[in-house]
Design a protein around this motif. Sequence first.
Motif, PDB file in Angstrom:
ATOM      1  N   THR A  99      -2.283  -8.137  24.790  1.00 14.92           N
ATOM      2  CA  THR A  99      -2.804  -7.154  23.870  1.00 14.92           C
ATOM      3  C   THR A  99      -3.893  -6.366  24.601  1.00 14.92           C
ATOM      4  N   HIS A 100      -4.377  -5.318  23.982  1.00 10.22           N
ATOM      5  CA  HIS A 100      -5.381  -4.448  24.610  1.00 10.22           C
ATOM      6  C   HIS A 100      -6.567  -4.338  23.673  1.00 10.22           C
ATOM      7  N   ILE A 101      -7.743  -4.844  24.095  1.00 14.68           N
ATOM      8  CA  ILE A 101      -8.926  -4.883  23.240  1.00 14.68           C
ATOM      9  C   ILE A 101     -10.103  -4.267  23.982  1.00 14.68           C
ATOM     10  N   ASP A 102     -10.713  -3.240  23.410  1.00 16.60           N
ATOM     11  CA  ASP A 102     -11.895  -2.595  23.996  1.00 16.60           C
ATOM     12  C   ASP A 102     -11.675  -2.194  25.451  1.00 16.60           C
ATOM     13  N   ASN A 155      -7.042  -5.371  29.085  1.00 14.91           N
ATOM     14  CA  ASN A 155      -5.816  -6.097  28.819  1.00 14.91           C
ATOM     15  C   ASN A 155      -6.137  -7.579  28.688  1.00 14.91           C
ATOM     16  N   SER A 175      -6.471 -12.132  32.222  1.00 18.39           N
ATOM     17  CA  SER A 175      -7.023 -10.999  31.481  1.00 18.39           C
ATOM     18  C   SER A 175      -7.864 -10.116  32.396  1.00 18.39           C
ATOM     19  N   ASP A 203     -13.307 -10.550  18.354  1.00 23.25           N
ATOM     20  CA  ASP A 203     -12.513  -9.327  18.531  1.00 23.25           C
ATOM     21  C   ASP A 203     -11.031  -9.668  18.685  1.00 23.25           C
ATOM     22  N   PHE A 204     -10.749 -10.765  19.383  1.00 22.86           N
ATOM     23  CA  PHE A 204      -9.359 -11.211  19.527  1.00 22.86           C
ATOM     24  C   PHE A 204      -8.784 -11.579  18.161  1.00 22.86           C
ATOM     25  N   ASP A 211      -9.746 -10.372  15.268  1.00 17.82           N
ATOM     26  CA  ASP A 211      -9.554  -9.109  14.551  1.00 17.82           C
ATOM     27  C   ASP A 211      -8.267  -8.430  14.994  1.00 17.82           C
ATOM     28  N   ASP A 212      -8.040  -8.423  16.303  1.00 19.19           N
ATOM     29  CA  ASP A 212      -6.846  -7.779  16.860  1.00 19.19           C
ATOM     30  C   ASP A 212      -5.576  -8.463  16.371  1.00 19.19           C
ATOM     31  N   ARG A 213      -5.638  -9.775  16.195  1.00 22.32           N
ATOM     32  CA  ARG A 213      -4.468 -10.551  15.759  1.00 22.32           C
ATOM     33  C   ARG A 213      -4.381 -10.695  14.241  1.00 22.32           C
ATOM     34  N   GLY A 214      -5.338 -10.132  13.517  1.00 25.43           N
ATOM     35  CA  GLY A 214      -5.318 -10.223  12.068  1.00 25.43           C
ATOM     36  C   GLY A 214      -5.667 -11.602  11.535  1.00 25.43           C
TER      37      GLY A 214
END
Length: 300
Positions: free
Chosen positions: A29-32, A35, A88, A106-107, A109-112
Amino acid sequence: MSRPKAAAQPGEPPKLPRKPASSLAEKWTHIDGVNVFYRESPVPPEGARVMAHVHGFGLSGRYLLPTAEKLADEFHTYVPDLPGFGRSGKRKDMLDIPDLARATIDFFDDRGVEKATLVGNSMGCPVIIECAHAYPERIERAVLVSPAGGVHNQPLRRAIGQLSKDAPREPTRMARVAVPDYVRFGVPSTARMFRSLTQYPSLQRLLELRIPTLVVLGQRDPLLPHAHRVDEIASQTDSHVLVVLLEGAAHAINFSHPDQLAHIIRAFMDDKPIENDPEWPGHVRIYEVHRGKHHPPAQA
């Protein structure tokens, strides 16, 4: 003549096929702007509680897989490589413990993911403690395996000596997993991250936690103080901490003793007494060091 495919750069999804290291699905996934590589239950059990495994100093999540895989049939399992670690990508600013806790949230949040239990080893434990301190509504329970940091690991040369003592106590196959991760992490990152780790107030934050917390210690772990000192420390809290000593284990319990650790975690998650399995080898036994009054009593 066709051109050869280029190898993936650090922090990028690999461009060449490779054999997966785990039965868990490998994903990106891509966060801030970074990768982030992670592993996840390929088919999460319906309605399962979320459990994420947080790796230690300089390492990726790969050495956590033996335990994570054993729990994946009951929990929706995630094993991320935090930014700057493993496969990463790196951030321009060096992460410290609060930053890594924020990256963990944040991870989610990204994954719900709204709420999860965190299982950490070594440096992953202060990261979990900070998550529970700064984002208490996001953490269901905390499992701290071989917590690292604090005065017992200072200065750096002492910690290096402790790691040197620990290495021959771990399974030889651990080196094949750990050495490439340490090389990738690098010496400058090691010095900066160690400074952050030892300056973080782990003990103070641990005693302030108000969520069910399990601490698992290895009886042969040179990075931790004696179990009696741990009991003395744990007794300062008003009962949210359960401390268990695993005989025969050193520091990387998630890798070396996955059957026993998964057994302990399942009992803790279901609020059941933690008992030894008669099928385990004779030299592997669990002993309670401290049990808070909110935890059910152990059976004889």
